[in-house]
Every structure is written in structure tokens, then in C-alpha cells.
Design an enzyme around this catalytic site. Structure first.
Site, short mmCIF file in Angstrom:
data_model
loop_
_atom_site.label_atom_id
_atom_site.label_comp_id
_atom_site.label_asym_id
_atom_site.label_seq_id
_atom_site.Cartn_x
_atom_site.Cartn_y
_atom_site.Cartn_z
N ASP A 1 -1.84 0.93 7.95
CA ASP A 1 -1.14 0.82 6.68
C ASP A 1 -0.66 -0.62 6.46
OD1 ASP A 1 -0.77 3.85 5.88
OD2 ASP A 1 -0.33 3.68 8.01
N ASP B 1 0.88 -1.17 0.00
CA ASP B 1 0.00 0.00 0.00
C ASP B 1 0.91 1.22 0.00
OD1 ASP B 1 -2.20 1.73 0.29
OD2 ASP B 1 -1.98 1.72 2.47
N GLU C 1 -1.41 -1.20 -4.56
CA GLU C 1 -2.62 -0.40 -4.72
C GLU C 1 -2.27 0.75 -5.66
OE1 GLU C 1 -5.28 0.61 -1.32
OE2 GLU C 1 -4.80 2.68 -1.88
#
Length: 195
Positions: free
Chosen positions: A137, A4, A64
Site C-alpha cells: 500500500d 492510495d 487514486e
């Protein structure tokens, strides 16, 4: 391995897959928030992602894709962070996959608008991760890895493959494994964003 991307914290997670069984190997985040030099951040991202790849030897890396927001500077910074993480994987000849944030949330929580907390709870429950990570996260990074696993092991695609091997399902198409749409497609769908 799922990543991410972020410019303050970059979440990551590594899954081990054996058949249909998946387990969490590691999840965490790369802390960048105290670094003020943007180029030093990019170098650090490249080095840390490279070190994680060396340590855990993933076969694929999923990221992502940046969301399309109103703040162009934030999008550029995030895109650079994502690009450097991609470069770390590509420099080691690993295939890279991208997934839109809504696709990741949909695959994990069943809703493209699920909250970070909902996604984290489902990721932890699915992978039986008892101790919560320091930051969300980390579970976001693991959610990217889990999303990639779901897309790669799509039950519908497997069923269609079996049907085709038996001479059935001729007109049916497999579900795409591609993650996010291209810039070109986005700009066609949102001409009002171009000035």
C-alpha cells in the site's frame, strides 16, 4: 503527496521535486484494519492525512480514484475513505488531483494491468528506495505521487509549449493532466452497470 485510499490500509508517499529531479521523502501506510467502527475510521483518516500534510507540507495531493467493481458496498466504503482524505487536503487549501488505477499503473510500469509487485519494484528502483515497506500500500501511495509528477511534467506537453512559443505546433493539443473520468462519463460508457 500521493494517496492510495483504502479502508484497511491507506498508502501514502511524498515526493520532493527540484527541476526534473525527484526523490522520496517518506512513504508508509495508515493502518485501519483493527478499527471496527466505520465512522471512527473516517475520522482517523481525516486526522492522519491532516497530520501528514502538516508534517511534510506538500503543495499538491494526488489520489487514486476508486475503481468500478461489482461490490457496491466496497465501492461506497472506498469512496468515503477517498472523500475524507480529499477533505483533509481541501481543508488546507491544497489542490487535489485524481488518477484512475490503470492510468497510475500505465505511467509507472507501462501497462495498465501491471501487478502491485511490479509497480512496487519500479517505484523502488526509480526512487532508489532500498528498504521495502511493510506493505505494498505504501508503494502504491508513492506510485500515485510519481504518476502525478509524470502527468504534471509531461515531456510531450513541455515540447509542445516550446514549439508554440516559437510559433510552431499550432494544431497540436496538450495531453490532459486530469486523472479519472467522471461518473457521468462512466455511466454513459457502461449503461449495463445501471439497474
Amino acid at each position: 503527496m500521493g494517496i492510495d485510499p483504502g479502508t484497511n490500509y491507506m498508502g501514502y508517499g511524498v515526493l520532493e521535486v527540484e527541476g526534473r529531479a525527484v526523490r522520496s521523502v517518506v512513504l508508509g501506510d495508515i493502518d485501519l484494519h483493527k478499527m471496527s467502527d466505520p465512522y471512527a475510521k473516517l475520522r482517523y483518516i481525516f486526522e492522519r492525512v491532516g497530520a501528514l500534510i502538516e508534517a511534510y507540507a506538500p503543495q499538491e495531493v494526488a489520489l487514486e480514484s476508486p475503481f468500478f467493481g461489482e461490490n457496491v458496498q466496497s465501492m461506497l466504503k472506498l469512496g468515503r475513505a477517498q472523500g475524507v482524505a480529499m477533505a483533509a487536503a481541501l481543508s488546507r487549501d491544497l489542490p487535489v488531483f485524481e488518477y484512475a488505477p490503470s492510468r497510475i499503473k500505465q505511467s509507472i510500469a507501462g501497462s495498465g494491468s501491471a501487478s502491485k509487485e511490479q509497480v512496487a519494484g519500479i517505484v523502488r528502483a526509480t526512487l532508489k528506495i532500498e528498504e521495502p515497506p511493510r506493505r505494498l500500500d505504501a508503494t502504491d501511495g508513492m506510485a500515485v505521487a510519481l504518476c502525478h509528477y509524470y502527468m504534471d511534467h509531461n515531456v510531450l506537453n513541455e515540447a509542445l509549449g516550446e514549439a508554440r512559443s516559437k510559433g510552431l505546433g499550432g494544431g497540436l493539443k496538450s495531453v490532459s493532466k486530469k486523472g479519472s473520468s467522471s461518473w457521468e462519463k462512466f455511466l454513459k460508457e457502461h449503461p449495463e452497470r445501471v439497474k
